[in-house]
Design a protein around this motif. Structure first.
Motif, PDB file in Angstrom:
ATOM      1  N   GLU A 217      38.832  49.966  37.580  1.00  0.00           N
ATOM      2  CA  GLU A 217      38.696  48.763  38.398  1.00  0.00           C
ATOM      3  C   GLU A 217      40.068  48.111  38.573  1.00  0.00           C
ATOM      4  OE1 GLU A 217      36.091  47.796  39.948  1.00  0.00           O
ATOM      5  OE2 GLU A 217      34.518  49.013  38.994  1.00  0.00           O
ATOM      6  N   PRO A 218      40.414  47.712  39.805  1.00  0.00           N
ATOM      7  CA  PRO A 218      41.746  47.155  40.080  1.00  0.00           C
ATOM      8  C   PRO A 218      41.934  45.759  39.484  1.00  0.00           C
ATOM      9  CG  PRO A 218      40.358  46.952  42.011  1.00  0.00           C
ATOM     10  CD  PRO A 218      39.569  47.747  41.005  1.00  0.00           C
ATOM     11  N   ILE A 219      43.148  45.474  39.044  1.00  0.00           N
ATOM     12  CA  ILE A 219      43.444  44.200  38.386  1.00  0.00           C
ATOM     13  C   ILE A 219      44.570  43.482  39.119  1.00  0.00           C
ATOM     14  CG2 ILE A 219      44.368  43.151  36.272  1.00  0.00           C
ATOM     15  CD1 ILE A 219      42.926  45.289  34.669  1.00  0.00           C
ATOM     16  N   LYS A 220      44.374  42.167  39.311  1.00  0.00           N
ATOM     17  CA  LYS A 220      45.433  41.337  39.867  1.00  0.00           C
ATOM     18  C   LYS A 220      45.349  39.943  39.247  1.00  0.00           C
ATOM     19  CE  LYS A 220      45.106  40.087  44.207  1.00  0.00           C
ATOM     20  NZ  LYS A 220      44.856  40.111  45.674  1.00  0.00           N
ATOM     21  N   ARG A 221      46.347  39.095  39.522  1.00  0.00           N
ATOM     22  CA  ARG A 221      46.372  37.740  38.995  1.00  0.00           C
ATOM     23  C   ARG A 221      45.178  36.947  39.519  1.00  0.00           C
ATOM     24  NH1 ARG A 221      49.024  36.048  34.737  1.00  0.00           N
ATOM     25  NH2 ARG A 221      50.797  37.294  35.438  1.00  0.00           N
ATOM     26  N   HIS A 222      44.535  36.175  38.633  1.00  0.00           N
ATOM     27  CA  HIS A 222      43.398  35.359  39.024  1.00  0.00           C
ATOM     28  C   HIS A 222      43.851  34.329  40.068  1.00  0.00           C
ATOM     29  CE1 HIS A 222      40.008  32.572  38.746  1.00  0.00           C
ATOM     30  NE2 HIS A 222      39.352  33.490  38.045  1.00  0.00           N
ATOM     31  N   PRO A 223      43.097  34.159  41.164  1.00  0.00           N
ATOM     32  CA  PRO A 223      43.559  33.282  42.246  1.00  0.00           C
ATOM     33  C   PRO A 223      43.593  31.799  41.881  1.00  0.00           C
ATOM     34  CG  PRO A 223      41.319  34.032  42.658  1.00  0.00           C
ATOM     35  CD  PRO A 223      41.819  34.808  41.480  1.00  0.00           C
ATOM     36  N   VAL A 224      42.848  31.392  40.862  1.00  0.00           N
ATOM     37  CA  VAL A 224      42.792  29.975  40.481  1.00  0.00           C
ATOM     38  C   VAL A 224      43.436  29.738  39.120  1.00  0.00           C
ATOM     39  CG1 VAL A 224      41.281  28.013  40.015  1.00  0.00           C
ATOM     40  CG2 VAL A 224      40.705  29.622  41.854  1.00  0.00           C
ATOM     41  N   ASP A 225      42.977  30.473  38.120  1.00  0.00           N
ATOM     42  CA  ASP A 225      43.510  30.336  36.759  1.00  0.00           C
ATOM     43  C   ASP A 225      44.653  31.326  36.585  1.00  0.00           C
ATOM     44  OD1 ASP A 225      44.050  30.156  34.079  1.00  0.00           O
ATOM     45  OD2 ASP A 225      41.935  30.160  33.454  1.00  0.00           O
ATOM     46  N   PRO A 233      39.499  43.022  44.617  1.00  0.00           N
ATOM     47  CA  PRO A 233      39.969  43.958  45.642  1.00  0.00           C
ATOM     48  C   PRO A 233      41.448  43.713  45.942  1.00  0.00           C
ATOM     49  CG  PRO A 233      37.890  42.946  46.287  1.00  0.00           C
ATOM     50  CD  PRO A 233      38.355  42.212  45.069  1.00  0.00           C
ATOM     51  N   GLY A 234      42.174  44.771  46.178  1.00  0.00           N
ATOM     52  CA  GLY A 234      43.592  44.638  46.450  1.00  0.00           C
ATOM     53  C   GLY A 234      44.458  44.582  45.212  1.00  0.00           C
ATOM     54  N   GLY A 235      43.822  44.637  44.036  1.00  0.00           N
ATOM     55  CA  GLY A 235      44.586  44.658  42.789  1.00  0.00           C
ATOM     56  C   GLY A 235      45.213  46.017  42.546  1.00  0.00           C
ATOM     57  N   ARG A 236      46.034  46.103  41.510  1.00  0.00           N
ATOM     58  CA  ARG A 236      46.673  47.367  41.163  1.00  0.00           C
ATOM     59  C   ARG A 236      45.678  48.267  40.423  1.00  0.00           C
ATOM     60  NH1 ARG A 236      52.319  46.308  38.298  1.00  0.00           N
ATOM     61  NH2 ARG A 236      52.638  48.464  38.982  1.00  0.00           N
ATOM     62  N   ASP A 237      45.771  49.545  40.666  1.00  0.00           N
ATOM     63  CA  ASP A 237      44.894  50.500  39.991  1.00  0.00           C
ATOM     64  C   ASP A 237      44.972  50.306  38.484  1.00  0.00           C
ATOM     65  OD1 ASP A 237      44.179  51.549  42.410  1.00  0.00           O
ATOM     66  OD2 ASP A 237      45.493  53.304  42.280  1.00  0.00           O
ATOM     67  N   ALA A 238      43.825  50.322  37.843  1.00  0.00           N
ATOM     68  CA  ALA A 238      43.773  50.173  36.389  1.00  0.00           C
ATOM     69  C   ALA A 238      42.653  51.050  35.848  1.00  0.00           C
ATOM     70  CB  ALA A 238      43.547  48.712  36.013  1.00  0.00           C
TER      71      ALA A 238
END
Length: 349
Positions: A217-225, A233-238
């Motif tokens: 599942e892709p991971i990226k910085r949380h948009p709020v916290d 979606p749009g996160g880096r492959d993990a």
């Protein structure tokens, strides 16, 4: 514990020559300069690309801005000539970099004890204690692993990130490797990029996991916290592979192998499964006490203030010898106590 098996390792892209101009064993002196001589022969894959872009690809351990400056200063030559950063490659050039490395960090050395599992002229393998921040940052300018490493080996100041090629969280214990020279840093970075570094973690999670599997599942910085990472979606492959090692009444001990190395990857992935890590202050909202839990288990869960996560095994190919090396680090005391209490609790039911 280390084990080694012979294999070949070569650096076909780049020839390295590192020369120490002065001995650097004196902790009270400034870090001494390393004369760096690098060469790379381009091929048609680089046809038409800007030379500053190409240099950043083949020498990714340096920033593009630093390489552009070396081009302008005549330290980075193309077929023996000074060229501008916008020079377009014909695909057959010989790049030569001759430079004396400068300090790459403003962090200061500090006499902080290190738990060194293995060290030679090229690498240091550290068993990091719980609570030690790896790299200085906002709120943690001192007392970090980088500060300790700069005291232990002053010449690490010449390397980006003081030789670090990967990190583990402040409150995660266990193994990480540090490069002691540019050749080693280049090799280890390539191994990580190719996903050939073997990294296995032990963890304890809430709930019962029935069987092992893979979380992709892709991971990226949380948009709020902004403290958190999130599966979006749009996160880096993990990718995390895992298997069940021990089942308790309301908990599971798991072993996870990282295929990628995203920030908070294991913590985010298991939280996504609904099995947050015991003690995780970021991804688990509150301490969860199972029905009928003993006073001993309740006290243990209440006092366990960090994620139950330990980098237990690290496998890599030695940058110079090509040996396959495997390192292991025993559980820290708090992790051991947690598992022992869970085992005792199981026996009571």
């Amino acid at each position: 514990m280390t084990s080694a098996q012979s294999s070949n390792s070569n650096f076909s892209e780049t020839d390295f020559l590192l020369e120490d101009s002065v001995d650097a064993d004196n902790h009270n002196s400034d870090s001494t300069a390393t004369r760096l001589s690098l060469q790379v022969q381009l091929d048609e894959n680089y046809l038409g690309q800007r030379i500053d872009q190409v240099a950043a690809l083949v020498w990714s351990e340096f920033s593009r801005e630093k390489l552009k400056q070396w081009l302008k200063d005549g330290h980075l030559l193309v077929n023996g000539n000074i060229v501008k950063p916008k020079y377009r490659c014909e695909g057959n050039e010989l790049l030569t970099l001759e430079v004396e490395l400068e300090a790459q960090t403003s962090s200061q050395p500090e006499n902080i004890p290190l738990n060194i599992v293995y060290e030679d002229d090229d690498i240091i393998v550290i068993n990091k204690d719980v609570g030690m921040v790896v790299h200085p940052g906002a709120g943690n300018p001192t007392g970090t692993l980088v500060n300790a490493l700069l005291y232990h080996e002053p010449k690490l100041a010449e390397l980006a990130r003081a030789g670090l090629v990967h990190r583990i969280d402040k409150d995660t214990s266990g193994l990480l490797v540090v490069a002691k020279n540019l050749e080693a840093q280049f090799s280890l970075s390539k191994q990580l990029a190719k996903k050939t570094v073997y990294r296995v973690y032990d963890l304890v999670v809430y709930g019962n996991i029935i069987a092992g599997g893979t979380i992709d599942e892709p991971i990226k910085r949380h948009p709020v916290d902004r403290v958190k990472m999130a599966i979006l979606p749009g996160g880096r492959d993990a990718v995390t592979h895992y298997n069940v090692k021990e089942r308790f009444r309301d908990f599971t001990r798991v072993q996870a192998q990282l295929e990628t190395g995203r920030t908070h990857q294991i913590r985010v992935h298991f939280s996504y499964l609904g099995h947050g890590l015991v003690g995780d202050p970021v991804y688990v909202n509150r301490v969860r006490f199972p029905a009928g839990a003993s006073a001993k288990l309740t006290d243990m869960l209440r006092s366990f203030k960090r994620q139950a996560l330990h980098a237990a095994k690290l496998g890599l190919v030695h940058p110079r010898t090509g040996e396959e090396m495997m390192f292991e680090a025993p559980w820290p005391e708090d992790f051991t106590q947690l598992v022992e209490v869970l085992r005792t609790e199981n026996e009571a039911y």
